[in-house]
Write an enzyme that holds these catalytic residues in place. Structure first.
Site, PDB file in Angstrom:
ATOM      1  N   CYS A   1      -3.710 -17.993  36.185  1.00 31.60           N
ATOM      2  CA  CYS A   1      -4.445 -17.191  35.203  1.00 31.60           C
ATOM      3  C   CYS A   1      -3.445 -16.381  34.390  1.00 31.60           C
ATOM      4  CB  CYS A   1      -5.422 -16.275  35.932  1.00 31.60           C
ATOM      5  SG  CYS A   1      -6.079 -14.911  34.946  1.00 31.60           S
TER       6      CYS A   1
ATOM      7  N   CYS B   1      -3.783 -12.575  34.789  1.00 27.84           N
ATOM      8  CA  CYS B   1      -3.343 -12.201  36.133  1.00 27.84           C
ATOM      9  C   CYS B   1      -1.826 -12.285  36.236  1.00 27.84           C
ATOM     10  CB  CYS B   1      -3.982 -13.097  37.186  1.00 27.84           C
ATOM     11  SG  CYS B   1      -5.787 -13.182  37.098  1.00 27.84           S
TER      12      CYS B   1
END
Length: 475
Positions: free
Chosen positions: A401, A404
């Protein structure tokens, strides 16, 4: 005969009325008991929900500070100021390479969820002083010279350079080698790489994106299983403080730092959770159930409170690093340069105000107890400590991600910078007041990561207070 039948009917009617009366009385008088019985499991569940908070109190292990003192200090004095600081231009733009390949396993592709996406900042939006390079972080006078003066100075420097002795050239080369070989605890991104981009952190906030499953599990499993000091026979989650483990202070500290970082990130995801999505508008806010799954004692097999305490421990470590590095920023030569003189002055004043608050905190972690044994053994352990953490920073390039990965890299680099500071005490003490230091330097990337990383920890502790309040309201 009719008389007997009528009497029998009367007896039956009386029995029916009496039965209904008794039944109604019984139901009415037993109703509160039934409610009490139904509510009791709820109260038990609520008690279990709160258990991670009930035990989140008192003195932390491996230091002499208590949870309550940190709560008051952070929520009243640090959090409001660190939040303002990270909104300033110097700290909101972070240059990062989110396209570096994972060095440990084949790339399993990037997350396709829209909330995983990171919107890079166009260079035209980045303040000119930030784009111009790290050397502009020094004195304001040096950054505000007219073009004529700069041109003249360039000629003079050129003339000096042409007459440098071999000894001087070697000294400068030695200085450069020292800067390149500093004890970095993180794998730093090459800011000159064409894949490195500026990201506006305020426009790409850390929040729950929906990224989970095997890819996310593999990242954290690699961090815990392959990079933490622990007995090989013990499977995660490990309690490194249990006496039977026999782990020394340094190894306990390492585990607690990683656990604390993991807890902090989980709190951010619970506090900024996608609650509703519709009509082109997303609603983000705290998700108590998600928090319970990650920290409740029953859900975590008794590990919830320990995870939260490790967050407080990590907060103390980074707080101590800021205390130690304050003299570096207090020098007049250091200017948080963006090209806007008024903005830069206000930003530095706010930073120094935070440092003054930190200096007044009476219960700092004592890092002198670390690596204090036999000299050779301590040196070996310190280097192992550094390499383990550096490896963890490389694992952040394996996060699928993008958002992230962004916040994971930033917070890991922030912690790595804090460790670099704690292990550079002598160099910081010998800083020259009016010139750059040969012994200790921080790049702008490290400064931004350090303060934003600590800001994330401060936010986590503040959000814990909010989750407490939500539980009280549920009573």
């Amino acid at each position: 005969m009719w008389k007997v039948t009528f009497q029998a009917f009367g007896v039956l009617l009386l029995a029916w009325l009496l039965g209904n009366f008794v039944l109604g009385w019984f139901q009415q008088n037993t109703k509160p008991q039934t409610q009490h019985s139904e509510q009791h499991p709820s109260r038990t569940s609520e008690s279990q929900d709160q258990s991670c908070f009930c035990h989140l109190t008192g003195v932390l292990d491996d230091c002499f500070c208590d949870v309550e003192s940190i709560d008051i200090f952070n929520n009243l004095k640090i959090y409001p100021r660190i939040r303002k600081l990270t909104e300033r231009d110097y700290f909101r733009y972070y240059r990062v390479n989110l396209k570096r390949p994972c060095p440990f396993w084949p790339d399993d592709g990037h997350c396709s969820i829209k909330d995983c996406h990171v919107e890079p900042c166009p260079e035209s939006k980045v303040p000119v002083g930030i784009k111009s390079g790290n050397y502009n972080k020094y004195s304001q006078a040096a950054n505000t010279m007219s073009d004529v003066v700069e041109c003249q100075q360039a000629k003079e420097l050129g003339a000096i350079n042409s007459t440098l002795s071999n000894q001087s050239k070697e000294a400068f080369a030695d200085w450069a080698r020292h800067d390149d070989a500093q004890d970095h605890f993180c794998e730093l991104d090459d800011e000159t790489s064409p894949d490195a981009e500026y990201v506006d952190l305020l426009l790409n906030p850390e929040r729950y994106t929906g990224y989970k499953g095997p890819s996310a599990w593999r990242v954290w499993n690699s961090i815990y299983e392959e990079n933490c000091f622990k007995p090989r026979s013990v499977y995660r989650p490990l309690n490194p403080l249990a006496p039977s483990r026999g782990l020394c202070l340094e190894k306990r500290v390492f585990y607690r730092l990683i656990s604390g970082l993991h807890s902090s990130i989980n709190i951010h995801l619970c506090a900024e959770y996608l609650l509703d999505e519709g009509w082109g508008r997303s609603v983000w806010g705290p998700n108590v159930q998600e928090f319970r799954q990650r920290f409740d004692m029953a859900e975590t097999k008794g590990e919830g409170t320990r995870r939260l305490k490790n967050l407080y421990f990590l907060y103390l470590i980074e707080l101590r690093a800021l205390y130690k590095v304050a003299p570096y920023f207090e020098r007049a030569i250091v200017n948080l340069y963006t090209g806007n003189a008024q903005e830069d002055g206000e930003t530095k004043d706010l930073l120094l105000h935070i440092f003054n608050e930190i200096k007044a905190f009476p219960m700092h972690f004592d890092e002198k107890s670390m690596f204090a044994g036999h000299k050779l053994e301590a040196k070996t352990l310190k280097e192992e400590f550094r390499l383990h953490f550096k490896n963890i920073s490389r694992i952040m390039d394996c996060v699928g991600c993008s958002k992230c990965r962004l916040w994971g890299k930033l917070q890991t680099q922030g912690l790595g910078t804090a460790l670099k500071i704690l292990f550079s005490e002598k160099e910081i003490k010998n800083l020259p007041e009016h010139s750059p230091s040969k012994g200790f330097q921080l790049t702008r990337q490290e400064i931004v990561a350090l303060m934003n990383g600590f800001g994330r920890l401060s936010t986590s502790i503040y959000q814990l207070h909010h989750f407490r309040q939500l539980w009280k309201e549920k009573r």
